[in-house]
Enzyme design. Structure first.
Site, PDB file in Angstrom:
ATOM      1  N   GLU A  58       0.826  -1.213   0.000  1.00 43.52           N
ATOM      2  CA  GLU A  58       0.000   0.000   0.000  1.00 43.52           C
ATOM      3  C   GLU A  58       0.857   1.260   0.000  1.00 43.52           C
ATOM      4  O   GLU A  58       0.555   2.229  -0.720  1.00 43.52           O
ATOM      5  CB  GLU A  58      -0.917  -0.010   1.225  1.00 43.52           C
ATOM      6  CG  GLU A  58      -1.685   1.284   1.472  1.00 43.52           C
ATOM      7  CD  GLU A  58      -2.675   1.623   0.371  1.00 43.52           C
ATOM      8  OE1 GLU A  58      -3.153   2.771   0.370  1.00 43.52           O
ATOM      9  OE2 GLU A  58      -2.954   0.757  -0.481  1.00 43.52           O
ATOM     10  N   HIS A  86       2.322   1.856  -3.403  1.00 44.75           N
ATOM     11  CA  HIS A  86       1.302   2.363  -4.320  1.00 44.75           C
ATOM     12  C   HIS A  86       1.080   3.866  -4.121  1.00 44.75           C
ATOM     13  O   HIS A  86       0.911   4.623  -5.089  1.00 44.75           O
ATOM     14  CB  HIS A  86      -0.010   1.604  -4.112  1.00 44.75           C
ATOM     15  CG  HIS A  86      -1.123   2.088  -4.981  1.00 44.75           C
ATOM     16  ND1 HIS A  86      -1.033   2.147  -6.352  1.00 44.75           N
ATOM     17  CD2 HIS A  86      -2.363   2.561  -4.675  1.00 44.75           C
ATOM     18  CE1 HIS A  86      -2.163   2.610  -6.860  1.00 44.75           C
ATOM     19  NE2 HIS A  86      -2.985   2.887  -5.867  1.00 44.75           N
ATOM     20  N   HIS A  88     -14.436   5.689  -8.658  1.00 46.40           N
ATOM     21  CA  HIS A  88     -12.982   5.563  -8.800  1.00 46.40           C
ATOM     22  C   HIS A  88     -12.609   5.055 -10.193  1.00 46.40           C
ATOM     23  O   HIS A  88     -11.695   5.577 -10.847  1.00 46.40           O
ATOM     24  CB  HIS A  88     -12.484   4.600  -7.727  1.00 46.40           C
ATOM     25  CG  HIS A  88     -11.018   4.721  -7.446  1.00 46.40           C
ATOM     26  ND1 HIS A  88     -10.302   5.872  -7.641  1.00 46.40           N
ATOM     27  CD2 HIS A  88     -10.115   3.807  -6.978  1.00 46.40           C
ATOM     28  CE1 HIS A  88      -9.036   5.684  -7.308  1.00 46.40           C
ATOM     29  NE2 HIS A  88      -8.907   4.426  -6.902  1.00 46.40           N
TER      30      HIS A  88
END
Length: 217
Positions: A62, A65, A135
């Protein structure tokens, strides 16, 4: 506009598009591995720290990213700078680059909302489905804007017609007219009437007639 400048811009634009696609694919891997909650419900920090301490595998995924997404924003800003230096105002490449910045910012905000409201990992609520749809739509708009900015780089700047010269009245250039000395304002109507009655048909007996017949001179 030099052709070499357009070529450099196109290379940069396609490179930014390719990098953005890689970041999107990396985001898909984050979701597949369930690492969206790797930094908890903290954004932009990770577990409250700028750099995570003793991270797990999910935290590393995460956090990586987030770093790559942040670099994507700087890449898009560089594209806007290059478009402004290469193309004139109103060019399609500048429009596409500006839209790319807008959609990059909204992409980050939507991703932050997913993390802050806990709509990650195993959350299967309707709210997550709605936000994830937004998104994905924003991701499509972002890639479309970057592709448009890159493709528009091959288009030359539109040619502008030369400005038209405004018509000007030049005294003494009319047919049958000659410059006269100024007269008092009280005598002008009477003199104009006498000239008109004594010289019927004379061309350009007044400034108004002269302006109409001479035009640009």
């Amino acid at each position: 506009m030099p052709a070499t400048a357009r070529t450099r811009y196109q290379r940069l634009a396609w490179s930014v598009l390719g990098y953005t696609v890689l970041v999107i694919l990396f985001g898909a891997w984050v979701r597949i591995t369930g690492s969206g909650a790797g930094c908890g419900e903290h954004w932009p920090s990770c577990h409250g720290d700028l750099v995570p301490r003793n991270p797990t595998v999910a935290t590393v995924i995460e956090f990586t990213h987030r770093l790559t997404s942040g670099l994507c924003l700087f890449a898009v800003l560089a594209l806007v700078w290059a478009a402004r230096r290469t193309f004139p105002r109103g060019h399609a490449a500048r429009t596409g680059a500006a839209l790319a910045v807008l959609f990059t910012i909204t992409e980050a905000l939507v991703g932050a909302g997913l993390v802050r409201f806990g709509l990650v990992d195993k959350n299967d609520s309707i709210a997550r489905a709605v936000v994830m749809s937004i998104h994905l739509i924003n991701t499509s708009l972002l890639t479309g804007a970057l592709a448009y900015a890159a493709w528009s780089g091959r288009m030359p700047a539109p040619s502008r017609p030369p400005p038209r010269r405004a018509a000007r009245w030049r005294p003494g250039r009319c047919r049958g007219a000659s410059p006269r000395p100024p007269t008092p304002s009280s005598d002008r109507p009477r003199q104009a009437a006498s000239r008109t009655s004594s010289r019927p048909g004379a061309a350009c007996s007044s400034a108004r007639c002269c302006a109409c017949s001479c035009g640009a001179g």
